[in-house]
Design a protein around this motif. Structure first.
Motif, PDB file in Angstrom:
ATOM      1  N   ASP A  13       0.807  -1.226   0.000  1.00 27.43           N
ATOM      2  CA  ASP A  13       0.000   0.000   0.000  1.00 27.43           C
ATOM      3  C   ASP A  13       0.840   1.276   0.000  1.00 27.43           C
ATOM      4  O   ASP A  13       0.420   2.306   0.533  1.00 27.43           O
ATOM      5  N   GLY A  40      -4.580  -4.227  -3.889  1.00 31.84           N
ATOM      6  CA  GLY A  40      -5.569  -3.184  -4.163  1.00 31.84           C
ATOM      7  C   GLY A  40      -4.792  -1.931  -4.507  1.00 31.84           C
ATOM      8  O   GLY A  40      -4.194  -1.313  -3.631  1.00 31.84           O
ATOM      9  N   HIS A  41      -4.740  -1.596  -5.783  1.00 29.78           N
ATOM     10  CA  HIS A  41      -3.945  -0.455  -6.238  1.00 29.78           C
ATOM     11  C   HIS A  41      -4.883   0.674  -6.666  1.00 29.78           C
ATOM     12  O   HIS A  41      -5.692   0.500  -7.569  1.00 29.78           O
ATOM     13  N   ALA A 297      -7.430  -0.765   0.676  1.00 23.85           N
ATOM     14  CA  ALA A 297      -8.127  -0.682  -0.611  1.00 23.85           C
ATOM     15  C   ALA A 297      -8.821  -2.002  -0.968  1.00 23.85           C
ATOM     16  O   ALA A 297      -9.739  -2.025  -1.778  1.00 23.85           O
ATOM     17  N   ARG A 303      -5.475   0.663   8.422  1.00 23.34           N
ATOM     18  CA  ARG A 303      -4.053   0.272   8.409  1.00 23.34           C
ATOM     19  C   ARG A 303      -3.376   0.759   9.680  1.00 23.34           C
ATOM     20  O   ARG A 303      -3.696   1.830  10.189  1.00 23.34           O
TER      21      ARG A 303
HETATM   22 MG    MG Z   1      -2.936  -1.545  -1.809  1.00 27.32          MG
END
Ligand code: MG
Ligand code: GDP
Ligand code: IMO
Length: 422
Positions: A13, A40-41, A297, A303
């Motif tokens: 991330d 997850g971008h 994401a 986080r």
């Molecule tokens: Mg990510």
């Protein structure tokens, strides 16, 4: 631009999606080599937020080819959903996406096993994304996995699936979980196969032809250095090689065809899931969350946040051969003063300059900090280095010095425009 690997230099991330999107202007082919839809971008563009899980982040730009390499584990249902979602958002996906026939499949029993293992280990859980990634790679290593090429042969696929499903159902039942219905999976996977067939190719050959034609390749790392199965904080890791070497094995492009490695790092540190995070700081976490930042994401989990850990990034530079650094989320520190940087660890009275291999030892490491003054103003509209406050420039310079590589990109916001090239 030549052939570039982009890797996460922390715990995932780091903002890889944003930097890939920015670098894609100079690339022709964008390649994923490992991981699956645990990634997850995020790309923010034109007032829309796109979160890509399996499809490379180059897909937003016209005229670029996106490749899902042999090292990726592909959940065909998730991939079809992602394609359809992007099409609904107005993107064209046809000849600009290729999927390796050698990539392994994620099947429903992988997800069920992932979930069961997490449930049953209680406090010792890894905190996975529950996408079945670990069990899928375990099957690959055990030589019992099913691949995209199997999925393209319906009769063979059904037969192999039946045997594997039966075997895994025995395990799932023993764990007290629900068995998985073969017919249902078979039907949905074969329906996905029909939709995916046009994209399936020998991507190794494609990539080598692209290199011969002097195309620029951009390898999009997923996860980050300290989630690497070999170099990360084992066992709190993912099940693939997230470091630069993974780009070669996961695509069939040999190391001597790679020209440059870019390491992406946040101006602070985050981690989602369990495992050691030496610089974790409750106050900094609370501050960033109160600003609406740092929620996963893929899973939406908050986080864990901490100070920039230069012991970690220096090690990441070593393992990946990082030539250049992209620092993201610098604006996250706009209101923080003073700012701490971890420059060493203390363990049992000794000073360490590299992270210990053992997760318990790493967890017991106490960070040694140096402090720098904050800048107490917004950086989000800066377009050039000279428009950043002096204290910000000093901070960036220090991160580069401590990591041991040249800072070439600074990101001060999620959009394309909020990027400074040095
Ligand atoms: Mg990510
Ligand atoms: P990835 O997995 O490495 O691609 O990173 P994620 O997309 O999971 O998480 C990075 C988050 O930071 C996303 O929400 C991005 O939109 C956001 N982001 C990236 N760079 C910046 C930046 O410089 N500033 C801000 N404010 N957000 C950023
Ligand atoms: P991107 O590409 C951050 C973490 C999970 C868990 C561990 C193992 O968006 O940076 P897995 O489901 O892979 O078996 O989970 O790895 N993890 C990530 N953390 N970013 C990611 O991807 C991650 N992919 C997996 O949270 O701790």
């Amino acid at each position: 631009m030549a052939n570039t690997i982009l890797v996460g230099a922390q715990w995932g991330d780091e903002g890889k999606g944003k930097i890939i999107d920015v670098l894609t202007t100079k690339a022709d082919v964008i390649v994923r080599s490992q991981g699956g839809n645990n990634a997850g971008h995020t790309i923010v563009h034109g007032g829309k937020t796109y979160i890509l899980h399996l499809i490379p982040s180059g897909i937003l730009r016209r005229g670029k080819v996106c490749v899902i390499g042999n090292g990726v584990v592909v959940d065909p249902i998730a991939l079809v959903n992602e394609i359809e979602q992007l099409r609904r958002a107005g993107l064209k996906i046809n000849k600009n996406l290729l999927v390796s026939d050698c990539a392994h499949l994620v099947l429903p029993y992988h997800r069920a096993l992932d979930e069961q293992r997490e449930l049953r280990t209680g406090r010792a859980k890894i905190g996975t994304t529950k996408r079945g990634i670990g069990p899928a790679y375990a099957d690959k290593a055990a030589r019992t996995g099913l691949r995209v090429s199997d999925l393209m042969q319906p009769r063979l696929f059904s037969k192999k699936l039946q045997a594997k499903n039966r075997e895994n159902n025995a395990v799932l039942r023993a764990l007290g979980a629900k068995a998985i219905d073969h017919d249902e999976v078979n039907k949905s996977y074969l329906a996905a196969a029909t939709k995916l067939r046009p994209f399936v190719a020998n991507t190794v050959v494609y990539l080598h032809q692209a290199i011969e034609r002097r195309k620029n390749l951009l390898f999009e790392g997923a996860q980050g250095t300290f989630l690497d199965i070999d170099h990360g904080t084992y066992p709190y890791v993912t099940s693939s090689n997230t470091t630069a070497g993974g780009a070669s094995t996961g695509t069939g492009v040999p190391p001597n065809r790679i020209d440059r490695v870019v390491g992406v790092m946040k101006a602070y540190t985050t981690r989602v899931g369990e495992g050691p995070l030496p610089t974790e700081d409750r106050q900094l976490s609370d501050l960033l969350h109160s600003l609406g930042r740092e929620f996963g994401a893929t899973t939406g989990r908050a986080r864990r946040c901490g100070w920039f850990d230069a012991v970690a990034t220096r090690y990441a530079a070593l393992v990946n051969g990082i030539d250049e650094i992209a620092i993201t989320n610098l604006d996250g520190l706009d209101t923080v003063d003073p700012i701490r940087i971890c420059v060493g660890y203390r363990l049992n009275g000794k000073r360490l300059g590299v992270p210990p291999c053992d997760a318990v030892q790493l967890d017991n490491c106490e960070p040694i900090y140096e402090e720098m003054p904050g800048w107490n103003q917004s950086t989000t509209s800066a377009k050039k280095l000279s428009q950043l406050p002096r204290a910000t420039r000093d901070y960036v310079k220090r991160l580069g010095e401590l990591t041991g590589a040249k800072v070439s990109i600074i990101s001060v916001g999620p959009t394309r425009a909020q990027t400074i090239f040095l």
